[in-house]
Design a protein around this motif. Structure first.
Motif, PDB file in Angstrom:
ATOM      1  N   ILE B  29       0.843  -1.202   0.000  1.00  0.00           N
ATOM      2  CA  ILE B  29       0.000   0.000   0.000  1.00  0.00           C
ATOM      3  C   ILE B  29       0.872   1.243   0.000  1.00  0.00           C
ATOM      4  CG2 ILE B  29      -1.765   1.237   1.274  1.00  0.00           C
ATOM      5  CD1 ILE B  29      -2.714  -1.450   2.315  1.00  0.00           C
ATOM      6  N   LEU B  32       1.935   1.887  -3.450  1.00  0.00           N
ATOM      7  CA  LEU B  32       0.875   2.551  -4.222  1.00  0.00           C
ATOM      8  C   LEU B  32       0.845   4.042  -3.923  1.00  0.00           C
ATOM      9  CD1 LEU B  32      -2.136   0.089  -4.193  1.00  0.00           C
ATOM     10  CD2 LEU B  32      -0.837   0.886  -6.140  1.00  0.00           C
ATOM     11  N   ALA B  73      -8.319   4.701 -11.466  1.00  0.00           N
ATOM     12  CA  ALA B  73      -8.531   3.313 -11.866  1.00  0.00           C
ATOM     13  C   ALA B  73      -7.415   2.430 -11.331  1.00  0.00           C
ATOM     14  CB  ALA B  73      -8.588   3.215 -13.392  1.00  0.00           C
ATOM     15  N   ALA B  75      -5.524   2.931  -8.722  1.00  0.00           N
ATOM     16  CA  ALA B  75      -5.619   2.741  -7.279  1.00  0.00           C
ATOM     17  C   ALA B  75      -6.669   1.693  -6.943  1.00  0.00           C
ATOM     18  CB  ALA B  75      -5.949   4.070  -6.610  1.00  0.00           C
ATOM     19  N   ALA B  76      -7.809   1.763  -7.644  1.00  0.00           N
ATOM     20  CA  ALA B  76      -8.873   0.800  -7.346  1.00  0.00           C
ATOM     21  C   ALA B  76      -8.401  -0.618  -7.617  1.00  0.00           C
ATOM     22  CB  ALA B  76     -10.109   1.125  -8.181  1.00  0.00           C
ATOM     23  N   VAL B  77      -7.852  -0.836  -8.811  1.00  0.00           N
ATOM     24  CA  VAL B  77      -7.419  -2.189  -9.159  1.00  0.00           C
ATOM     25  C   VAL B  77      -6.252  -2.611  -8.271  1.00  0.00           C
ATOM     26  CG1 VAL B  77      -6.492  -3.623 -10.984  1.00  0.00           C
ATOM     27  CG2 VAL B  77      -8.255  -1.979 -11.498  1.00  0.00           C
ATOM     28  N   LEU B  79      -5.466  -1.687  -5.258  1.00  0.00           N
ATOM     29  CA  LEU B  79      -5.863  -2.036  -3.893  1.00  0.00           C
ATOM     30  C   LEU B  79      -6.626  -3.347  -3.863  1.00  0.00           C
ATOM     31  CD1 LEU B  79      -6.677   1.480  -2.553  1.00  0.00           C
ATOM     32  CD2 LEU B  79      -4.835  -0.025  -1.877  1.00  0.00           C
ATOM     33  N   ALA B  80      -7.405  -3.611  -4.920  1.00  0.00           N
ATOM     34  CA  ALA B  80      -8.077  -4.910  -4.976  1.00  0.00           C
ATOM     35  C   ALA B  80      -7.053  -6.028  -5.036  1.00  0.00           C
ATOM     36  CB  ALA B  80      -8.999  -4.964  -6.187  1.00  0.00           C
ATOM     37  N   ILE B  81      -5.987  -5.798  -5.812  1.00  0.00           N
ATOM     38  CA  ILE B  81      -4.927  -6.809  -5.883  1.00  0.00           C
ATOM     39  C   ILE B  81      -4.281  -6.986  -4.506  1.00  0.00           C
ATOM     40  CG2 ILE B  81      -2.663  -7.332  -6.871  1.00  0.00           C
ATOM     41  CD1 ILE B  81      -3.607  -5.981  -9.427  1.00  0.00           C
ATOM     42  N   VAL B  82      -4.063  -5.861  -3.810  1.00  0.00           N
ATOM     43  CA  VAL B  82      -3.461  -5.956  -2.476  1.00  0.00           C
ATOM     44  C   VAL B  82      -4.346  -6.783  -1.551  1.00  0.00           C
ATOM     45  CG1 VAL B  82      -2.853  -4.628  -0.441  1.00  0.00           C
ATOM     46  CG2 VAL B  82      -2.126  -3.843  -2.671  1.00  0.00           C
ATOM     47  N   LEU B  83      -5.657  -6.544  -1.631  1.00  0.00           N
ATOM     48  CA  LEU B  83      -6.563  -7.343  -0.798  1.00  0.00           C
ATOM     49  C   LEU B  83      -6.458  -8.821  -1.144  1.00  0.00           C
ATOM     50  CD1 LEU B  83      -9.834  -5.231  -0.527  1.00  0.00           C
ATOM     51  CD2 LEU B  83      -8.030  -5.565   1.149  1.00  0.00           C
ATOM     52  N   TYR B  86      -3.321 -10.224   0.256  1.00  0.00           N
ATOM     53  CA  TYR B  86      -3.397 -10.416   1.704  1.00  0.00           C
ATOM     54  C   TYR B  86      -4.172 -11.674   2.034  1.00  0.00           C
ATOM     55  CZ  TYR B  86      -4.076  -9.463   6.611  1.00  0.00           C
ATOM     56  OH  TYR B  86      -4.063  -9.554   7.961  1.00  0.00           O
TER      57      TYR B  86
ATOM     58  N   ILE C  26       2.003   3.150   8.702  1.00  0.00           N
ATOM     59  CA  ILE C  26       1.412   3.382   7.386  1.00  0.00           C
ATOM     60  C   ILE C  26       0.228   4.336   7.454  1.00  0.00           C
ATOM     61  CG2 ILE C  26      -0.011   1.320   7.502  1.00  0.00           C
ATOM     62  CD1 ILE C  26       1.524   1.759   4.322  1.00  0.00           C
ATOM     63  N   LEU C  67      -9.801   5.384   0.097  1.00  0.00           N
ATOM     64  CA  LEU C  67      -9.685   4.008  -0.364  1.00  0.00           C
ATOM     65  C   LEU C  67      -8.440   3.356   0.234  1.00  0.00           C
ATOM     66  CD1 LEU C  67     -11.424   2.487  -2.431  1.00  0.00           C
ATOM     67  CD2 LEU C  67      -9.761   3.060  -4.152  1.00  0.00           C
ATOM     68  N   LEU C  68      -7.333   4.115   0.204  1.00  0.00           N
ATOM     69  CA  LEU C  68      -6.085   3.609   0.771  1.00  0.00           C
ATOM     70  C   LEU C  68      -6.256   3.274   2.251  1.00  0.00           C
ATOM     71  CD1 LEU C  68      -3.534   6.026  -0.913  1.00  0.00           C
ATOM     72  CD2 LEU C  68      -3.467   3.558  -1.068  1.00  0.00           C
ATOM     73  N   ALA C  71      -8.072   0.116   2.693  1.00  0.00           N
ATOM     74  CA  ALA C  71      -7.224  -1.043   2.399  1.00  0.00           C
ATOM     75  C   ALA C  71      -6.265  -1.304   3.549  1.00  0.00           C
ATOM     76  CB  ALA C  71      -6.454  -0.809   1.098  1.00  0.00           C
ATOM     77  N   THR C  75      -6.011  -4.801   5.840  1.00  0.00           N
ATOM     78  CA  THR C  75      -4.888  -5.722   5.666  1.00  0.00           C
ATOM     79  C   THR C  75      -3.857  -5.652   6.782  1.00  0.00           C
ATOM     80  OG1 THR C  75      -3.727  -4.087   4.337  1.00  0.00           O
ATOM     81  CG2 THR C  75      -5.048  -5.693   3.154  1.00  0.00           C
ATOM     82  N   LEU C 146     -12.594   3.354 -16.660  1.00  0.00           N
ATOM     83  CA  LEU C 146     -13.004   3.411 -15.255  1.00  0.00           C
ATOM     84  C   LEU C 146     -14.020   2.327 -14.943  1.00  0.00           C
ATOM     85  CD1 LEU C 146     -13.184   7.223 -14.594  1.00  0.00           C
ATOM     86  CD2 LEU C 146     -11.786   5.568 -13.414  1.00  0.00           C
ATOM     87  N   ALA C 149     -12.187  -0.886 -14.744  1.00  0.00           N
ATOM     88  CA  ALA C 149     -11.415  -0.975 -13.512  1.00  0.00           C
ATOM     89  C   ALA C 149     -12.323  -1.295 -12.340  1.00  0.00           C
ATOM     90  CB  ALA C 149     -10.676   0.338 -13.258  1.00  0.00           C
ATOM     91  N   ALA C 153     -11.938  -4.509 -10.189  1.00  0.00           N
ATOM     92  CA  ALA C 153     -11.636  -4.429  -8.757  1.00  0.00           C
ATOM     93  C   ALA C 153     -12.624  -5.262  -7.957  1.00  0.00           C
ATOM     94  CB  ALA C 153     -11.682  -2.967  -8.309  1.00  0.00           C
ATOM     95  N   LEU C 156     -11.723  -8.899  -8.412  1.00  0.00           N
ATOM     96  CA  LEU C 156     -10.492  -9.265  -7.717  1.00  0.00           C
ATOM     97  C   LEU C 156     -10.706  -9.339  -6.209  1.00  0.00           C
ATOM     98  CD1 LEU C 156      -7.772  -7.214  -9.568  1.00  0.00           C
ATOM     99  CD2 LEU C 156      -7.834  -9.669  -9.302  1.00  0.00           C
ATOM    100  N   ALA C 157     -11.467  -8.382  -5.680  1.00  0.00           N
ATOM    101  CA  ALA C 157     -11.555  -8.280  -4.234  1.00  0.00           C
ATOM    102  C   ALA C 157     -12.624  -9.190  -3.646  1.00  0.00           C
ATOM    103  CB  ALA C 157     -11.844  -6.833  -3.834  1.00  0.00           C
TER     104      ALA C 157
END
Lengths: 662, 102, 162
Positions: B29, B32, B73, B75-77, B79-83, B86, C26, C67-68, C71, C75, C146, C149, C153, C156-157
């Motif tokens: 993160i 990012l 876009a 950041a969204a993708v 962070l989803a990858i980071v989730l 994890y 962080i 958003l950050l 996350a 995590t 967008l 994405a 997202a 993926l999530a």
């Protein structure tokens, strides 16, 4: 009509979008209702447009600026001239037939819609490659067909060998693509544009600048053409980058026919022919092209003589024929090279599709030693395959005869006697391996699995019709090239392709004897093949010869160990290098110095101290540094992304630093 | 009006800070975030040029808008990858995730 | 006056950016990032790009940082002390510093703008017009991006249901 040229690639693209988005869930086994009309419409539009080209019209249109950045401007545009028309017709026609054939060949495959989506994507990319009016757009198509090749070779991705073959094709091609890119950069810095028209126009004006020695004693235009040729070597599977093509046979057979025989692999020849105004300014590059082509032609032909996998034999034959095409363009007979490309597309696609029908009938048996006697069971396939084999061997009056003979004649005429002889020897081998392939597959007795012997069936209509159409083409396609070098085909291409000067002063009195000679040589090859594999009294001759020349046979059978060599150099080599550097320092350098030190010790104990601490210390230091270095070298492959980013950053830093300092 | 080079230097410094973060932080993160800093640095340059170049047509600002959209876009993708990471690895430290190592 | 404002805002932005990449915690980094983004927005305003400044605050401060933070909360165990930096820190600092130095040098010496900067104008309406005319194709493409994405997202999530 011509302004609708964009429709030609647009139809396959539409097919990709429809099948790609809805294929898996909604269209499924009906995917060919989308893909085949897409290819068909593309062919019809190409046909309509080509009528105008035959009438003498050409079109160079830029639809919109595609990449604009400062001075760098590349349009998105199409060029329709005789050369691209020939290619466009070949690709759309063979493509359409193979789409139809795939309906039968792939019918029960779970990836059916995916297959057609890839096939359409390939058609789109290939047409972009051909129809582009600048090098960058050509590169887009070039990369696109490479991607499709990768996707389709690895189409059966559950099979490890298939995915490995896909990776191999992609990586080997990358080496060539790097050369192509360097060529693009050089063209840009030299001409300030990437559009064919402007580049070639300027090339005439800049004659003196271009041919003056630049770097390494070679002129700028020589460097450009050599770099482009590296790209062609990769894409068109020439020595030494041909290794991917035989492995590419892991893909479905229609793919081998379309991509790895008829169209994609000929992109290199198309590119060289398209750049003929540049190549004619660089005699050295042309010589390189011709030599690589001739050596590849004979090299691959020898391998084809001993392979046992039906598709691999044809694959090596393809490499060999591509070598002939490069030989043709290399001796300055660009039109002859393109002519051979066009006839080869017909008969090689036919051979692959025929092989596909055999494999289909025999439940995926590919070993020709386990075939034989198939002709009574599958007459359509056998007869069409025979036509393809005769055309490939260059027998009168089939298509391959006219084009291959013309290339050999051009080589002879241009005074390239060694190249001509290599080509002629290759023609003998071609006749031999084609005869061997046909006789082992279709004649004699069935040697395969007796369980399958009863349900051997001929190709279904969707597969049979393309075979018959292509067989007809393999007979008649050569007639547009009569008389040699003067036929309608050559006159059609004449405005585009610069003719190498030498062949022009043709000694026509020699043409007929030469043709007879090459015909005799190819016939002799077939005759030897017949004696070896059909005639009863000679039955054991191949084995005896293979036993007698065991060493040679083994080397050729293992494809001259080129794959192993590559692996040794680039795979083990990397590991070995780091091990080696530390070894050298420990053993050789250290040892030598230790030896010297021992001698010195005997001579004088006084200098002993100096040696131990200064000389030895120095060398040990070097050894330490290199040992440490090799330990770090090994760590380059860490898998940690940030290390890779750091490497990139260091590269940027160095390049930018050099740029600032200079 | 202050010279354009002031803005360019600010952009360069921000870019360098971001690059340092990308190269050194272990937390995905944080990486990012550093990437976002680099994108901002680029945008500062775009807008500075858009303001200072004679006959500018605001193209720089339009481009900056696109950069911001792409960054969103990304950041969204990302962070989803980071989730996802994890969930599978129970860590977001990139140097512990080395499936690509051979 | 303008110069003073610039230096204050620029110093603030750089300082907070440094905090972002150096703070071990962080969450502190994320909060510093908010201020850094605000500083950049101030720079935009100084460059007569008010619309961009507003967009910057809305998207970066209001959207991306939130958003950050989400996350982070989903995590990281903030309390656990781990190494913040990886082992290539020294070399990285050198290279990043070197590239920055090159960029600064190039900015100070390499950029010569011929001609006067145009007088400040009202940019927001002009920007809107450009987006709907000249740049309408990229504008539409970016909306597709967008959307893609967003869908990506979510896929993926999302937890695999099993």
């Amino acid at each position: 009509m011509m302004e609708y040229i964009w429709l030609v690639p647009a139809f396959p693209l539409l097919g990709v979008i429809i099948n790609g988005l809805f294929g898996r869930t909604y269209i499924r086994e009906r995917a060919h209702y989308v893909a085949v009309p897409a290819a068909g419409l593309s062919f019809i539009v190409a046909l309509l447009i080509s009528r105008q080209v035959f009438a003498g019209q050409t079109l160079d249109v830029s639809l919109y600026p595609w990449v604009v950045s400062g001075d760098f401007e590349v349009p998105f545009g199409f060029l329709v001239d005789p050369l691209s028309t020939v290619m466009m017709l070949t690709v759309t026609f063979v493509g359409l037939l193979i789409h139809i054939y795939s309906i039968g060949y792939m019918h029960d495959d779970p990836g059916y819609p995916r297959f057609f989506a890839y096939l359409n994507l390939f058609m789109f990319s290939m047409l972009m490659l051909i129809l582009a009016n600048n090098y960058l757009l050509m590169f887009l198509g070039w990369e696109g067909v490479g991607l499709c090749s990768y996707l389709l070779i690895g189409f059966w991705y559950e099979k490890k060998t298939a995915t490995d073959a896909g990776n191999k094709a992609f990586i080997v091609n990358r080496v060539g693509d790097a050369g192509f890119l360097l060529g693009l950069f050089l063209i840009w810095t030299t001409f300030g544009t990437l559009q064919y028209g402007e580049v070639f126009h300027q090339a005439e004006g800049l004659h003196g600048v271009l041919t003056a020695p630049a770097g390494g004693g070679l002129s700028v235009v020589t460097w450009i053409t050599l770099a482009l040729f590296i790209g062609a070597i990769g894409k068109s599977a020439q020595l030494p980058l041909y290794v991917w093509l035989p492995d590419a046979m892991e893909g479905p057979t229609p793919v081998s026919a379309l991509i790895h025989a008829a169209t994609m692999v000929t992109a290199g020849i198309y590119m060289v022919a398209r750049s003929s105004p540049l190549y004619t300014l660089a005699p050295f590059s042309l010589a390189v092209v011709a030599w690589v082509g001739a050596l590849t032609a004979i090299f691959a032909a020898t391998i084809a003589c001993v392979q046992n996998d039906i598709k691999r034999v044809i694959a090596y034959s393809t490499i060999s024929q591509l070598g002939y095409m490069f030989l043709g363009v290399g001796v300055g007979a660009f039109a002859s090279g393109i002519f051979h490309l066009y006839t080869h597309a017909a008969f090689k696609a036919l051979l692959f599709l025929g092989a596909g029908a055999v494999i289909h009938a025999l439940h995926h048996e590919q070993d020709i030693q386990r075939m034989g006697g198939l002709r009574p069971h599958m007459r359509v396939t056998a007869y069409t395959f025979a036509v393809g084999a005769l055309a490939n061997a260059g027998i009168f009056p089939f298509a391959g005869f006219w084009s291959k003979d013309e290339i050999l004649f051009a080589a002879f005429n241009g005074g390239f006697y060694v190249l001509w002889f290599l080509g002629l020897a290759g023609a003998f081998l071609t006749g031999f391996y084609m005869a061997r392939l046909y006789f082992l597959t279709f004649e004699g007795e069935y040697r395969g699995d007796p369980h399958h012997a009863h349900d051997i069936h001929d190709a279904p209509p969707t597969m049979g019709i393309p075979l018959i159409v292509l067989a007809v083409c393999s007979v008649v396609a050569g007639f547009v090239g009569i008389p040699p070098e003067q036929g309608p085909f050559h006159q059609f291409l004449a405005p585009v392709l610069h003719h190498g000067g030498a062949a022009q002063a043709a000694a026509h009195g020699l043409a007929v004897p030469m043709a007879v000679l090459s015909l005799l040589v190819a016939g002799a090859g077939i005759g030897v093949g017949y004696l070896f594999y059909v005639s009863v009294s000679w039955r054991n001759v191949p084995e005896i010869w293979a036993a007698r020349l065991q060493g040679l046979y083994r080397v050729v059978y293992h494809k001259y160990y080129v794959d192993e060599l590559f692996w040794a150099i680039f795979g083990d080599g990397f590991l070995g290098l780091s091990r080696f550097t530390s070894q050298v320092d420990e053993k050789v350098v250290d040892g030598a110095v230790n030896g010297t030190a021992a001698v010195t010790l005997g001579l004088s104990t006084g200098s002993d101290w100096g040696d131990m601490n200064i000389v030895d210390g120095l060398v040990n230091k070097i050894a330490d540094v290199i040992q440490g270095g090799s330990r770090r070298l090994r760590l380059i492959q860490t898998g940690v992304v940030q290390n890779y980013i750091l490497a990139i950053a260091i590269g940027i830093f160095l390049i930018a630093g050099v740029y600032i300092i200079l | 009006m202050i010279p354009v080079s002031y803005y360019l230097v600010l952009g360069a410094v921000l870019f360098g800070i971001g690059m340092f973060g990308v190269l050194t932080r272990r937390n995905a993160i944080a990486i990012l975030m550093a990437v976002e800093l680099m994108l901002n640095a680029v945008n500062v340059n775009f807008i500075a040029f858009s303001r200072y170049l004679p006959n500018s047509t605001l193209d720089g600002q339009v481009f900056a808008i696109f950069v911001i959209a792409v960054a969103a876009a990304e950041a969204a993708v990302g962070l989803a990858i980071v989730l996802g990471l994890y969930r599978n690895f129970h860590t977001v430290n990139v140097d512990e995730i080395n499936l690509m190592k051979w | 006056m303008q110069a003073v404002f610039f230096f204050v805002v620029a110093a603030f932005t750089v300082a907070t950016a440094l905090l972002v990449v150096t703070r071990p915690n962080i969450v502190h980094s994320a909060v510093a990032l908010i201020f850094s983004f605000c500083g950049v927005a101030g720079i935009y305003v100084l460059l007569d790009a008010e619309f961009l400044g507003a967009v910057q605050v809305l998207i970066y401060v209001g959207g991306i940082t939130i958003l950050l933070l989400f996350a982070i909360m989903l995590t990281t165990r903030i309390a656990t002390r781990v190494d913040v930096f990886n082992e290539q820190m020294g070399l990285s600092a050198l290279i990043a510093g070197g590239i920055t130095a090159i960029l600064v040098y190039a900015s100070l010496t390499g950029i010569q703008i011929a001609g006067e900067a145009p007088a400040p104008v009202e940019t927001t309406p002009a920007l809107g017009r450009l987006l709907m005319t000249t740049h309408v194709l990229p504008f539409e493409l970016i909306s597709i991006l967008l959307l893609a994405a967003m869908v990506g997202a979510i896929i993926l999530a999302r937890r695999e249901k099993e």
